[in-house]
Design a protein around this motif. Structure first.
Motif, PDB file in Angstrom:
ATOM      1  N   GLU A 133       0.817  -1.086  -0.038  1.00 24.42           N
ATOM      2  CA  GLU A 133      -0.071   0.015  -0.108  1.00 24.42           C
ATOM      3  C   GLU A 133       0.838   1.256  -0.122  1.00 24.42           C
ATOM      4  N   VAL A 134       2.111   1.161   0.628  1.00 26.18           N
ATOM      5  CA  VAL A 134       2.903   2.238   0.719  1.00 26.18           C
ATOM      6  C   VAL A 134       3.555   2.684  -0.741  1.00 26.18           C
ATOM      7  N   ILE A 135       3.923   1.636  -1.436  1.00 30.32           N
ATOM      8  CA  ILE A 135       4.366   1.681  -2.877  1.00 30.32           C
ATOM      9  C   ILE A 135       3.383   2.090  -3.718  1.00 30.32           C
ATOM     10  N   ALA A 136       2.037   1.541  -3.493  1.00 33.85           N
ATOM     11  CA  ALA A 136       1.094   2.164  -4.553  1.00 33.85           C
ATOM     12  C   ALA A 136       0.805   3.503  -4.270  1.00 33.85           C
ATOM     13  N   ALA A 137       0.691   4.012  -3.047  1.00 35.42           N
ATOM     14  CA  ALA A 137       0.730   5.404  -2.797  1.00 35.42           C
ATOM     15  C   ALA A 137       1.661   6.378  -3.362  1.00 35.42           C
ATOM     16  N   ALA A 138       3.078   5.714  -3.234  1.00 40.08           N
ATOM     17  CA  ALA A 138       4.183   6.611  -3.835  1.00 40.08           C
ATOM     18  C   ALA A 138       4.015   6.813  -5.482  1.00 40.08           C
ATOM     19  N   ARG A 139       3.514   5.757  -6.155  1.00 42.02           N
ATOM     20  CA  ARG A 139       3.384   5.893  -7.481  1.00 42.02           C
ATOM     21  C   ARG A 139       2.163   6.665  -7.734  1.00 42.02           C
ATOM     22  N   ARG A 140       1.285   7.039  -7.020  1.00 36.38           N
ATOM     23  CA  ARG A 140       0.255   8.102  -7.124  1.00 36.38           C
ATOM     24  C   ARG A 140       0.966   9.551  -6.540  1.00 36.38           C
ATOM     25  N   GLY A 141       1.870   9.434  -6.315  1.00 32.40           N
ATOM     26  CA  GLY A 141       2.611  10.789  -5.805  1.00 32.40           C
ATOM     27  C   GLY A 141       2.277  11.098  -4.238  1.00 32.40           C
ATOM     28  N   GLU A 142       1.912   9.960  -3.393  1.00 31.79           N
ATOM     29  CA  GLU A 142       1.450  10.167  -2.033  1.00 31.79           C
ATOM     30  C   GLU A 142       2.546   9.590  -1.432  1.00 31.79           C
ATOM     31  N   TRP A 143       3.484  10.190  -0.866  1.00 30.70           N
ATOM     32  CA  TRP A 143       4.830   9.666  -0.112  1.00 30.70           C
ATOM     33  C   TRP A 143       5.477  10.436   0.694  1.00 30.70           C
ATOM     34  N   SER A 144       6.105   9.765   1.671  1.00 28.59           N
ATOM     35  CA  SER A 144       6.934  10.420   2.845  1.00 28.59           C
ATOM     36  C   SER A 144       7.894   9.611   3.202  1.00 28.59           C
TER      37      SER A 144
END
Length: 263
Positions: free
Chosen positions: A32-43
């Protein structure tokens, strides 16, 4: 412990053991963290709690990023999913294996290189646009060499993001601290390898924990400046919960340093 014990060898084996024990810095991020990062949502973090400001990174897509002593399947895969070309350089084969697991699971391209953060000879001058270096240089004995090598492998205008410990955190009496009392016991220069008695050191070695070396702020911040960097950002952070010193001050620091475009 004798002063001539090899710091790199001991801590490589210790971090391999930490992977087997499931230390918090060895647990890979989930899908889920990687999927969010691919959407531009990451920290990501350089220190235990505060996320690194997004503006510290600039544009990531297509940039060459070095995760310096940052294996464990956490920050590197996130930056890769956000679009960077990521190389992870770390002393621990088992920690690098955690990044490999995430890369294979998520179809990410990660270059994984084992080595000593004081020696980046595996890379040519000017190989990277950004270096991400979380609070891990307490596991080597010469932090100024880390800064010099980081400067060398960055391109002009490149950025070094680093986390590190305020050395005061290493100088307290650990037994009294467990009882809720903070009292200075050790002095600088401090090293778990040479400043402790054999009995004191067994607090860590009996549990297979890495051993640390406290670096002065002069070596941490002044060392970056001496290497040629310009300081462009700074913040402090608390340690993990349960750290008594964090009730009184922020014992972790993070810096953003820039290699000038021209000298």
């Amino acid at each position: 412990m004798k002063a001539d014990v090899d710091v790199r060898t001991y801590n490589r084996e210790a971090w391999d053991r930490q992977v087997a024990l499931g230390d918090r810095w060895t647990v890979p991020v989930g899908p889920e963290v990687i999927a969010a990062a691919r959407r531009g949502e990451w920290s990501v973090v350089l220190t235990p709690r505060k996320p690194v400001p997004r503006e510290w990174f600039g544009e990531l897509k297509g940039r060459d990023v070095l995760g310096l002593a940052s294996a464990g399947g956490q920050q590197g895969p996130v930056l890769a999913a956000a679009g960077a070309r990521v190389t992870i350089f770390d002393n621990s084969p088992a920690q690098l294996g955690q990044d490999r697991r995430v890369a294979e699971r998520e179809g990410l391209q990660l270059r994984l290189v084992e080595g000593d953060m004081r020696d980046l000879s595996a890379f040519e001058d000017g190989s990277f646009d950004l270096i991400f270096h979380p609070a891990s240089n307490c596991f080597v004995d010469n932090v100024r060499q880390v800064w010099r090598e980081a400067y060398r492998v960055l391109r002009p205008g490149g950025v070094l993001l680093s986390g590190f410990c305020n050395p005061i955190g290493f100088l307290m009496d650990p037994e009294l601290e467990q009882q809720g009392t903070l009292q200075l016991k050790y002095r600088m220069p401090y090293s778990d390898f040479t400043s402790l008695t054999d009995e004191e050191r067994r607090r860590y070695t009996d549990k297979g924990e890495p051993l640390c070396i406290a670096h002065s702020l002069e070596d941490q911040i002044g060392g970056q400046l001496a290497a040629g960097f310009l300081l462009a950002g700074f913040y402090e952070d608390l340690h993990v919960e349960g750290d008594r010193l964090s009730d009184y001050l922020s014992p972790l620091c993070a810096t953003r340093a820039v290699k000038p475009a021209s000298r």
